[in-house]
Design a protein around this motif. Structure first.
Motif, mmCIF file in Angstrom:
data_model
loop_
_atom_site.group_PDB
_atom_site.id
_atom_site.type_symbol
_atom_site.label_atom_id
_atom_site.label_comp_id
_atom_site.label_asym_id
_atom_site.label_seq_id
_atom_site.Cartn_x
_atom_site.Cartn_y
_atom_site.Cartn_z
ATOM 1 N N THR A 261 38.391 69.721 89.602
ATOM 2 C CA THR A 261 38.190 70.096 87.885
ATOM 3 C C THR A 261 38.195 69.517 86.851
ATOM 4 O O THR A 261 38.901 67.940 87.483
ATOM 5 N N ASP A 262 38.253 68.820 86.156
ATOM 6 C CA ASP A 262 37.683 67.572 84.777
ATOM 7 C C ASP A 262 39.406 67.922 84.543
ATOM 8 O O ASP A 262 40.472 68.689 84.655
ATOM 9 N N ASN A 263 39.495 66.969 83.368
ATOM 10 C CA ASN A 263 41.121 66.916 82.891
ATOM 11 C C ASN A 263 41.166 68.287 81.833
ATOM 12 O O ASN A 263 42.154 67.760 81.000
ATOM 13 N N ARG A 264 39.889 68.859 81.153
ATOM 14 C CA ARG A 264 40.092 69.653 80.753
ATOM 15 C C ARG A 264 39.911 71.413 81.264
ATOM 16 O O ARG A 264 40.198 72.175 80.765
ATOM 17 N N GLY A 265 40.336 71.310 82.677
ATOM 18 C CA GLY A 265 40.326 72.222 83.622
ATOM 19 C C GLY A 265 39.316 73.028 83.772
ATOM 20 O O GLY A 265 39.432 73.949 84.392
ATOM 21 N N LYS A 266 37.703 72.352 83.769
ATOM 22 C CA LYS A 266 36.935 72.715 84.267
ATOM 23 C C LYS A 266 36.763 72.862 85.033
ATOM 24 O O LYS A 266 36.945 71.348 85.847
ATOM 25 N N LYS B 204 37.249 58.959 89.380
ATOM 26 C CA LYS B 204 38.188 59.124 89.062
ATOM 27 C C LYS B 204 38.440 60.175 87.646
ATOM 28 O O LYS B 204 37.235 60.293 87.355
ATOM 29 N N GLY B 205 40.056 60.732 87.602
ATOM 30 C CA GLY B 205 39.790 61.086 85.993
ATOM 31 C C GLY B 205 40.058 62.871 86.789
ATOM 32 O O GLY B 205 40.048 63.665 86.236
ATOM 33 N N LEU B 206 40.339 62.840 88.232
ATOM 34 C CA LEU B 206 39.580 64.273 88.582
ATOM 35 C C LEU B 206 41.151 65.078 88.918
ATOM 36 O O LEU B 206 41.297 64.345 89.849
ATOM 37 N N THR B 207 40.703 66.358 89.357
ATOM 38 C CA THR B 207 42.164 66.518 89.959
ATOM 39 C C THR B 207 41.674 68.167 91.286
ATOM 40 O O THR B 207 40.643 68.596 90.651
#
Length: 716
Positions: free
Chosen positions: A50-55, A407-410
């Protein structure tokens, strides 16, 4: 068992009607193959990104991932993205008249290819407080009414309600609503009235405040004993919760679709504290590790939602601190905060280690459910293990790590697995004993169709308010093996197992029989052409929601067939207008006309076959019969009942009849009545629903109407 068949032989007196033609149903999509595998030749794991918005991020490639087993980088040999898109558009709900009759629920057969997501909503009533149960029930109803989608195979299971996991999975919203009705506060569970017990003085602290001579050591000893008792009690319920989840995961192992558990709980602690405050994690942590391994091997992701929501952890109006010192109050508040943290720790561990996430401090449970539903798309990564992976002497547990280059992914994934291949653990289904095969068929939410069965269960009541469920099972004998005998006859042998499941999948009745039928040539031809009907009755101890499941095993071929039906049994003691189930039969128009005029039953009629199979030809007459309970009467006047028939196709009404009076001279308590409808020659082949609406003109407005329905099929 003997069965009263008087409903099946009523006089059919109403005028025939004609239906309109409607379109054919659309085909359903196939599901994706998303089975996580742990074998000697392939390790396959699902990964959520997911991205930093949870999508969910869906455009990654194999080179964007790095997979490590026990710190050693692996070469990715299999890669795919499994998308479970949600229909997020919500149509505005149209307001309907409060007196409008709702359409009957559509009850389609559960088929594996229709399943998109398999979701177990596990209500942990062993930990939930009275307060939390209220919000959980409200959230479950909103999920069923608004968030559940086509292709969702769902179960609502209580950890304190029994071990019937598989029996609860369904597409039926009415069945899920019945399960929600059973979600109540468990007074023998660990949950109190609210999330945390009010702060108050112990008996010794109260005595000291009243001037008694009590030492600080005595108070400390009393607090230690109370802490020890509470810890022991919490450990018992934690074991119950984990045991129930273990059983549910085992039941979900062979189910299709993206498999998720949403655990709605007030939480449980991993660490146990003794009376002196020393912490130990061995017992609960070992159970959690075994549970995580089972979930990872079964490709089940666990999401946890803390039902307590956002809590005020400081002093509240419910606390009675008048007999406590400032230090004691501060310590109790600190204990409350620690208790909240510890209860969330277990939920967090279970979710993180299985590839899910936990939701804390959120008063909107449905918002948490929405986040889980948005998290159903994932990547499937596979690699070939080396020889050490399943060498128990070298490695007991294999730790997994997944990294994403971008970068920036969960990234969320399963933590690992114990060093045993599923190939060694699983018993092939082909080697199952006859008893295992028939029980497996009873337990599965999917019908076994090697022998085709059709089941129709009818609710019946009696004058003394006794309840029963009468079931009619049609067996397609063309799927079975007949043994030739020396005298030219044929022998057919089979086992039948019928089980009624009540609250939370707990069996409430069971019938098991073995039949051996010897048939002369003429009877053999008849049985092969028409099949056979087996019928039985289960007495019902109390009103509620029930599932009737039937399985049959053919001795000659070892083939198995099964069928199931959900039904709700009303409470006749409430004296509300109620209808029995509908018995239906099919007659040619000339047969029905002669019967209507002379009362002579056609010799060609097959009431047991029709009521069980419910497959009718176009251009024939569908006759139906039922009973009415608790009709009102005033003084010596007869009852004033009216009925009308409605027919639905694909959930839409295609026919609505006029109200017709039910003629009754006196009120006998139970009123038998009947009707008939003409099945038009232009009716589209497919599944239909007949709904009967009865209105009691002498009853109060809110109790004037009762409905009942039955499904049937139009064939060419």
């Amino acid at each position: 068992m003997k069965l009263s068949l008087h409903i099946l032989f009523l006089t059919f007196m109403l005028t025939a009607q004609v239906f309109a033609q409607t379109p054919k149903p659309a085909a359903t999509p196939n599901n994706d193959d998303d089975v996580v595998k742990i074998t000697t030749t392939l390790i396959q794991l699902d990964v959520s990104v997911t991205d930093n918005r949870g999508k969910v991020v869906s455009d990654l490639k194999p080179e964007d991932f790095e997979v490590y087993e026990n710190g050693v980088k692996q070469s990715i040999s299999a890669f795919s993205f499994i998308s479970v898109d949600r229909n997020t558009s919500t149509a505005a709900k149209t307001k309907t008249d409060k007196n409008e009759i709702p359409p009957p629920p559509i009850s389609n057969e559960i088929k594996p290819e229709r399943v998109r997501r398999t979701i177990a909503l596990v209500v942990d009533d062993l930990t939930l407080s009275f307060e939390s149960v209220h919000f959980v029930r409200r959230a479950l109803r909103k999920f069923v009414d608004e968030q559940m989608e086509e292709g969702d195979l769902v179960a609502i299971i209580r950890t304190g309600g029994g071990m019937g996991a598989l029996q609860q999975f369904t597409f039926s919203k009415s069945q899920l609503s019945a399960a929600i009705d059973k979600v109540k506060w468990n007074p023998i569970g660990a949950g109190g009235v609210s999330a945390f017990a009010p702060i108050e003085a112990t008996p010794l602290e109260q005595a000291k405040a009243n001037g008694a001579s009590v030492s600080d050591e005595d108070i400390a000893d009393e607090l230690g004993r109370l802490r020890e008792v509470n810890q022991f009690r919490e450990n018992i319920f934690t074991s119950g919760t984990l045991g129930a989840i273990n059983y549910i995961i085992r039941g979900m192992k062979e189910l299709p679709g993206r498999k998720s558990i949403m655990l709605l709980s007030d939480g449980f602690a991993i660490f146990s504290a003794d009376r002196n405050g020393f912490r130990d994690s061995t017992r609960v942590l070992d159970s959690l590790r075994q549970l995580v391994n089972l979930a990872n091997r079964s490709s089940v992701v666990v999401y946890s939602i803390d039902a307590k929501g956002l809590q005020t952890l400081g002093q509240t109006a419910a606390d009675n601190t008048s007999a406590l010192s400032a230090n004691a109050i501060a310590q109790r508040i600190a204990d409350r905060r620690e208790q909240n943290f510890n209860s969330q720790e277990g939920l967090l561990y279970l979710s993180k280690e299985t590839g899910g996430f936990a939701i804390f401090n959120n008063n909107d449970i449905n918002n948490g459910i929405e986040k889980v539903l948005d998290d159903q798309s994932y990547y499937l990564l596979g690699y070939e293990p080396n020889s050490d992976t399943f060498d128990a002497e070298k490695r007991r547990f294999n730790k997994l790590e997944v990294k994403v280059v971008r970068k920036g992914l969960t990234v969320r994934y399963r933590s690992g697995f114990f060093g045993t291949s599923d190939e060694k653990k699983e018993l092939p289904t082909a080697n199952a004993t006859p008893q295992q095969k028939i029980w497996n068929a009873i337990s599965s939410p999917f019908a076994a169709n090697d022998v085709k069965l059709s089941l129709n269960t009818i609710f019946q009541g009696s004058q003394d308010n006794k309840l029963a469920l009468s079931s009619f099972v049609h067996v397609n004998t063309k799927d079975m093996t007949f043994i030739d005998e020396t005298d030219g006859s044929k022998t057919l042998a089979f086992d039948v197992l019928a089980v009624s499941f009540g609250d939370n999948g707990v069996p409430s009745g069971q019938i098991g029989k073995t039949f051996t039928i010897r048939l002369k040539p003429k009877k053999y031809e008849e049985i092969v052409r028409d099949g056979l009907v087996y019928y039985f009755t289960f007495p019902v101890e109390r009103p509620g929601a029930y599932q009737i499941r039937v399985a049959l095993r053919d001795h000659g071929s070892n083939k198995v067939g099964s069928a199931s039906q959900f039904t709700e049994v009303p409470n006749l003691k409430k004296k509300k207008l109620t209808l029995s189930g509908l018995a239906i039969e099919n007659l040619e128009y000339e047969q029905w006309q002669k019967f209507h005029q002379t009362g002579e039953r056609p010799s060609e009629s097959r009431p047991l076959l029709d009521v069980s199979l419910r497959k009718f030809n176009r251009g024939t007459v569908l006759t139906y019969g039922f009973e009415v309970y608790n009709a009102k009467s005033k003084d010596s006047q007869p009852v004033q009942l009216e009925m009308r028939a409605r027919v639905f196709y694909n959930g839409k009404p295609i026919y609505e009849g006029d109200n017709s009076p039910i003629v009754v001279q006196t009120n006998p308590g139970i009123i038998s009545t009947s009707g008939a409808l003409n099945l038009g020659t232009d009716m589209e082949p497919g599944d239909y629903v007949l709904q009967i609406v009865v209105t009691d003109k002498l009853a109060k407005q809110k109790n004037q109407i009762a409905t009942q329905f039955v499904q049937f099929e139009i064939i060419e």
